[in-house]
Design a protein around this motif. Structure first.
Motif, PDB file in Angstrom:
ATOM      1  N   ARG A  71       0.813  -1.223   0.000  1.00 20.42           N
ATOM      2  CA  ARG A  71       0.000   0.000   0.000  1.00 20.42           C
ATOM      3  C   ARG A  71       0.842   1.267   0.000  1.00 20.42           C
ATOM      4  O   ARG A  71       0.418   2.303   0.486  1.00 20.42           O
ATOM      5  N   THR A  72       2.056   1.206  -0.537  1.00 21.27           N
ATOM      6  CA  THR A  72       2.950   2.366  -0.611  1.00 21.27           C
ATOM      7  C   THR A  72       3.286   2.642  -2.065  1.00 21.27           C
ATOM      8  O   THR A  72       3.616   1.725  -2.820  1.00 21.27           O
ATOM      9  N   SER A  73       3.184   3.913  -2.457  1.00 19.72           N
ATOM     10  CA  SER A  73       3.506   4.316  -3.824  1.00 19.72           C
ATOM     11  C   SER A  73       4.252   5.647  -3.783  1.00 19.72           C
ATOM     12  O   SER A  73       4.258   6.350  -2.767  1.00 19.72           O
ATOM     13  N   VAL A  74       4.865   5.990  -4.892  1.00 16.86           N
ATOM     14  CA  VAL A  74       5.610   7.254  -5.001  1.00 16.86           C
ATOM     15  C   VAL A  74       4.644   8.367  -5.394  1.00 16.86           C
ATOM     16  O   VAL A  74       3.905   8.248  -6.366  1.00 16.86           O
ATOM     17  N   LEU A  75       4.666   9.449  -4.625  1.00 14.44           N
ATOM     18  CA  LEU A  75       3.902  10.652  -4.973  1.00 14.44           C
ATOM     19  C   LEU A  75       4.718  11.534  -5.911  1.00 14.44           C
ATOM     20  O   LEU A  75       4.224  12.026  -6.913  1.00 14.44           O
ATOM     21  N   ALA A  76       5.988  11.740  -5.567  1.00 11.97           N
ATOM     22  CA  ALA A  76       6.841  12.638  -6.359  1.00 11.97           C
ATOM     23  C   ALA A  76       8.298  12.337  -6.061  1.00 11.97           C
ATOM     24  O   ALA A  76       8.635  11.777  -5.025  1.00 11.97           O
ATOM     25  N   GLY A  77       9.148  12.763  -6.976  1.00 11.94           N
ATOM     26  CA  GLY A  77      10.583  12.653  -6.773  1.00 11.94           C
ATOM     27  C   GLY A  77      11.170  11.388  -7.344  1.00 11.94           C
ATOM     28  O   GLY A  77      10.478  10.536  -7.894  1.00 11.94           O
ATOM     29  N   SER A  78      12.505  11.289  -7.191  1.00 16.42           N
ATOM     30  CA  SER A  78      13.232  10.130  -7.703  1.00 16.42           C
ATOM     31  C   SER A  78      14.587  10.066  -7.009  1.00 16.42           C
ATOM     32  O   SER A  78      15.034  11.037  -6.387  1.00 16.42           O
ATOM     33  N   VAL A  79      15.236   8.941  -7.170  1.00 16.43           N
ATOM     34  CA  VAL A  79      16.594   8.794  -6.636  1.00 16.43           C
ATOM     35  C   VAL A  79      17.503   9.816  -7.308  1.00 16.43           C
ATOM     36  O   VAL A  79      18.330  10.464  -6.651  1.00 16.43           O
ATOM     37  N   GLU A  80      17.349   9.991  -8.620  1.00 15.38           N
ATOM     38  CA  GLU A  80      18.181  10.942  -9.361  1.00 15.38           C
ATOM     39  C   GLU A  80      17.986  12.373  -8.862  1.00 15.38           C
ATOM     40  O   GLU A  80      18.938  13.154  -8.826  1.00 15.38           O
ATOM     41  N   GLU A  81      16.767  12.715  -8.475  1.00 19.29           N
ATOM     42  CA  GLU A  81      16.469  14.042  -7.935  1.00 19.29           C
ATOM     43  C   GLU A  81      17.082  14.215  -6.544  1.00 19.29           C
ATOM     44  O   GLU A  81      17.323  15.320  -6.092  1.00 19.29           O
ATOM     45  N   GLY A  82      17.258  13.093  -5.837  1.00 18.01           N
ATOM     46  CA  GLY A  82      17.818  13.136  -4.488  1.00 18.01           C
ATOM     47  C   GLY A  82      16.767  13.230  -3.396  1.00 18.01           C
ATOM     48  O   GLY A  82      17.098  13.353  -2.214  1.00 18.01           O
ATOM     49  N   MET A  83      15.483  13.149  -3.786  1.00 15.06           N
ATOM     50  CA  MET A  83      14.393  13.231  -2.813  1.00 15.06           C
ATOM     51  C   MET A  83      13.165  12.529  -3.384  1.00 15.06           C
ATOM     52  O   MET A  83      12.855  12.682  -4.563  1.00 15.06           O
ATOM     53  N   ILE A  84      12.492  11.746  -2.520  1.00 14.85           N
ATOM     54  CA  ILE A  84      11.284  11.030  -2.918  1.00 14.85           C
ATOM     55  C   ILE A  84      10.250  11.168  -1.811  1.00 14.85           C
ATOM     56  O   ILE A  84      10.592  11.083  -0.632  1.00 14.85           O
ATOM     57  N   THR A  85       8.989  11.368  -2.198  1.00 21.86           N
ATOM     58  CA  THR A  85       7.886  11.355  -1.247  1.00 21.86           C
ATOM     59  C   THR A  85       6.978  10.181  -1.588  1.00 21.86           C
ATOM     60  O   THR A  85       6.555  10.031  -2.737  1.00 21.86           O
ATOM     61  N   TYR A  86       6.711   9.359  -0.569  1.00 22.49           N
ATOM     62  CA  TYR A  86       5.861   8.179  -0.714  1.00 22.49           C
ATOM     63  C   TYR A  86       4.536   8.422   0.004  1.00 22.49           C
ATOM     64  O   TYR A  86       4.485   9.136   0.994  1.00 22.49           O
ATOM     65  N   ILE A  87       3.477   7.775  -0.502  1.00 23.83           N
ATOM     66  CA  ILE A  87       2.198   7.718   0.196  1.00 23.83           C
ATOM     67  C   ILE A  87       2.011   6.276   0.636  1.00 23.83           C
ATOM     68  O   ILE A  87       2.101   5.359  -0.185  1.00 23.83           O
ATOM     69  N   SER A  88       1.758   6.086   1.920  1.00 22.70           N
ATOM     70  CA  SER A  88       1.426   4.767   2.459  1.00 22.70           C
ATOM     71  C   SER A  88       0.026   4.855   3.033  1.00 22.70           C
ATOM     72  O   SER A  88      -0.298   5.805   3.754  1.00 22.70           O
ATOM     73  N   ARG A  89      -0.802   3.877   2.730  1.00 29.96           N
ATOM     74  CA  ARG A  89      -2.197   3.891   3.190  1.00 29.96           C
ATOM     75  C   ARG A  89      -2.459   2.758   4.168  1.00 29.96           C
ATOM     76  O   ARG A  89      -1.910   1.676   4.025  1.00 29.96           O
ATOM     77  N   THR A  90      -3.326   3.041   5.153  1.00 27.17           N
ATOM     78  CA  THR A  90      -3.717   2.009   6.110  1.00 27.17           C
ATOM     79  C   THR A  90      -4.564   0.962   5.389  1.00 27.17           C
ATOM     80  O   THR A  90      -5.215   1.262   4.389  1.00 27.17           O
ATOM     81  N   PRO A  91      -4.557  -0.263   5.908  1.00 24.51           N
ATOM     82  CA  PRO A  91      -5.233  -1.348   5.191  1.00 24.51           C
ATOM     83  C   PRO A  91      -6.746  -1.173   5.034  1.00 24.51           C
ATOM     84  O   PRO A  91      -7.279  -1.374   3.949  1.00 24.51           O
ATOM     85  N   THR A  92      -7.462  -0.807   6.051  1.00 19.30           N
ATOM     86  CA  THR A  92      -8.917  -0.833   5.985  1.00 19.30           C
ATOM     87  C   THR A  92      -9.508   0.452   5.425  1.00 19.30           C
ATOM     88  O   THR A  92     -10.186   0.445   4.400  1.00 19.30           O
ATOM     89  N   ILE A  93      -9.238   1.558   6.063  1.00 17.98           N
ATOM     90  CA  ILE A  93      -9.862   2.826   5.664  1.00 17.98           C
ATOM     91  C   ILE A  93      -9.069   3.528   4.576  1.00 17.98           C
ATOM     92  O   ILE A  93      -9.618   4.260   3.776  1.00 17.98           O
TER      93      ILE A  93
END
Length: 140
Positions: A71-93
């Motif tokens: 339940r985790t995906s990339v919102l923005a950024g990359s390794v090449e950019e030097g910064m990444i923001t991930y979104i992780s969601r709780t299982p039920t809600i």
């Protein structure tokens, strides 16, 4: 009895609406993909900051761990950019939490925080520490 049924239906519809908003609300990278200055580890009611020595490849290694997290995906950024923001969601809600990670020389800064509410009940701290434990296990 009819009045109470109407009230219950209204409450049910409102609850479904709130849950749908939590699940479907758009995530604006301009708001969540940012890099504040942190100089030390912090535990907050709605998040956590961890700064660790990883060497210059820490972000690339942590990126593989984060992407493998359910339940985790990339919102923005990359390794090449030097910064990444991930979104992780709780299982039920599906409550979204945001984790921004950036490489600062040989240090890795990891900032996990909630979007809704005032307390995450330690969820971000547990996730960030699990990622860092997995990262440490790779090192040796």
């Amino acid at each position: 009895m009819g009045h109470w049924m109407t009230v219950l239906w209204i409450l049910l519809i409102a609850a479904v609406g709130v849950l749908a908003y939590i699940r479907l609300a758009p995530s604006d990278p301009a708001r969540w993909h940012m890099r504040p200055e942190f100089t030390e580890n912090r535990n907050m009611a709605g998040g956590v900051v961890r700064i660790v020595e990883t060497g210059p490849d820490g972000l690339a290694r942590l990126d593989r761990i984060a992407r493998a997290t359910p339940r985790t995906s990339v919102l923005a950024g990359s390794v090449e950019e030097g910064m990444i923001t991930y979104i992780s969601r709780t299982p039920t809600i599906g409550f979204p939490d945001y984790t921004t990670v950036w490489q600062d020389g040989d240090r890795l800064v990891v900032w996990g925080r909630l979007r809704f509410g005032r307390s995450d009940f330690g969820v971000n701290r547990a996730r960030v520490e699990a990622w860092l434990k997995a990262l440490q296990a790779q090192s040796g």
